[in-house]
Design a protein around this motif. Sequence first.
Motif, PDB file in Angstrom:
ATOM      1  N   GLU A   1      10.811   3.221  -0.138  1.00 22.68           N
ATOM      2  CA  GLU A   1      10.558   1.903   0.453  1.00 22.68           C
ATOM      3  C   GLU A   1      11.377   1.699   1.720  1.00 22.68           C
ATOM      4  N   ALA A   2      12.630   2.185   1.702  1.00 22.67           N
ATOM      5  CA  ALA A   2      13.444   2.072   2.915  1.00 22.67           C
ATOM      6  C   ALA A   2      12.852   2.883   4.046  1.00 22.67           C
ATOM      7  N   GLN A   3      12.356   4.067   3.725  1.00 25.63           N
ATOM      8  CA  GLN A   3      11.741   4.904   4.755  1.00 25.63           C
ATOM      9  C   GLN A   3      10.495   4.231   5.323  1.00 25.63           C
TER      10      GLN A   3
ATOM     11  N   ASN B   1       0.828  -1.214   0.000  1.00 23.18           N
ATOM     12  CA  ASN B   1       0.000   0.000   0.000  1.00 23.18           C
ATOM     13  C   ASN B   1       0.858   1.259   0.000  1.00 23.18           C
ATOM     14  N   GLN B   2       1.910   1.226   0.808  1.00 13.53           N
ATOM     15  CA  GLN B   2       2.783   2.397   0.849  1.00 13.53           C
ATOM     16  C   GLN B   2       3.521   2.573  -0.475  1.00 13.53           C
ATOM     17  N   ARG B   3       3.888   1.428  -1.094  1.00 16.58           N
ATOM     18  CA  ARG B   3       4.571   1.524  -2.379  1.00 16.58           C
ATOM     19  C   ARG B   3       3.645   2.139  -3.435  1.00 16.58           C
TER      20      ARG B   3
ATOM     21  N   SER C   1      13.497   8.913  -4.161  1.00 14.69           N
ATOM     22  CA  SER C   1      13.463   7.842  -5.140  1.00 14.69           C
ATOM     23  C   SER C   1      12.593   6.697  -4.613  1.00 14.69           C
ATOM     24  N   LYS C   2      12.351   5.714  -5.476  1.00 12.35           N
ATOM     25  CA  LYS C   2      11.514   4.589  -5.081  1.00 12.35           C
ATOM     26  C   LYS C   2      12.173   3.779  -3.967  1.00 12.35           C
TER      27      LYS C   2
ATOM     28  N   PRO D   1       6.836  11.415 -11.604  1.00 14.01           N
ATOM     29  CA  PRO D   1       7.564  12.563 -12.178  1.00 14.01           C
ATOM     30  C   PRO D   1       6.590  13.565 -12.832  1.00 14.01           C
ATOM     31  N   LEU D   2       6.892  14.818 -12.650  1.00 18.45           N
ATOM     32  CA  LEU D   2       6.066  15.897 -13.222  1.00 18.45           C
ATOM     33  C   LEU D   2       6.659  16.344 -14.547  1.00 18.45           C
ATOM     34  N   ASN D   3       5.775  16.594 -15.447  1.00 22.45           N
ATOM     35  CA  ASN D   3       6.218  17.142 -16.720  1.00 22.45           C
ATOM     36  C   ASN D   3       6.656  18.584 -16.522  1.00 22.45           C
TER      37      ASN D   3
END
Length: 461
Positions: free
Chosen positions: A194-196, A144-146, A189-190, A155-157
């Motif tokens: 996930e580590a956080q 769920n967190q992922r 970053s991804k 990412p924003l354009n």
Amino acid sequence: MPIRPNPANGDPYIAQAMDNLAKAFAPLSGSDVAGYANAKATREEAARLADAWRIMNDPNATWDQRDRAAAGAKLYAPSQSRYAVDQDIVARHFAAERAAKAAEYGSDRTYAASTENNVRDNARALQTNAADNDRAVATNRLDNQRQAVTSLYQPLNPGQVAPAVPVEMMTAMGLPGIGERRGAEPILSKDQAEAQAFRTLPPEQQRAVAFGNTPIDPVLDHFTGKPIYATRPDAIGRQPAADFTKQGEAAGKIRGEIAQLPSYKNYAQAAPVYRSMMETADRDTKASDLNLIYGLAKILDPGSVVRESEIVMAQDTQGTADRLNGMVNAVIGGSRLMPEARVALMREAQSRMAAYEDIYGADLDRYGGIVDRAGLSRADVLPQLERSKPFELPQNPDAAKSAAPAAAASTAAPVKVATPAEAMKLAPGTPIELPDGSQGVVPPPAKAQPAPRAAGASGGW
């Protein structure tokens, strides 16, 4: 017996009468004896049958008496008696009952063992299911967190603006708050996200996610010291139960190899002998002299045969053994070892002991490396090596005091003496001249000894 005529009397009637008397008093023949014996046996058999018949028809007789009477009369064998039949029935019943009880006990034990196995299997299944549930909860939360991270940190354009995310929502997901974003680069970053998120999980869920619940071999419990089954996370930091057995087997194997080394055998046989020599070397007695000589023979050749009457050495049969046997015979004959000879014997013994210790020490160093590489303790595997100490003759204070005046007197002119009494009045070490013109010195006061010394006297009467 035939009738023979009697020359003195030719009457045949008298001869027949005499013959009849001889037959009347003649001994029984073999056939007569056999007939009488058979008749007696027949009468006895008839008497037994009559007694048996009387007892068996007696209404007051017990079954035991009837069995005995019938067996004695040989009407049937004892094994066919009523008592024997009853005993056989009892034995059959007992065997049947014992077999039934054994079968019942086996069934009970099988049921008990099955129940115990089921209890353990259920406990293990509950533990595994609990770990699976914890892992599933933690995995779902991470998923769920992922997904939240993926959606929030897209990412924003160029020129695109992402609105700020409420702090309450981010806190509920265990993520830091996000303000308004512009551009195409995410804040995290991804992998960082996930580590956080992983760090926010409880410790038990972190372990479940990282290691799972795979069972491993039994480990030793921290408190009881007994083997228990544990999951991989619970086994971290614990000693596997099988390691101690393997270490004990390895230590025993190495100790057995060391005990078979020639260096260990020589050291083990010579060390106690040298300690005995050190203990007796300063005692000036005949028994101490023999102890030193036999001890040196044993140290020079640990495999030798040292008896009271003869020293046999395998390494040197002509040289050293002959010299030591000569010393033994001299001491037994009344001579004594001088202090210089005692020191020399101890010096030779210590030299040979040092050689044994050096070779044994080199072997211990080699096995020490093997023990270290095997992860064992040297103190638990390697035997102790105690280095021998050299012998030093103890100093006698009285002898040191008397040596000074004796040395000073030895430089003076000899004193003429006529009798031993005059010589003994002088100080020990004083030069003297005997009545025959020979010179000498006054000896020190004699000590009480079991036998006189063979050397050391100067002059005499």
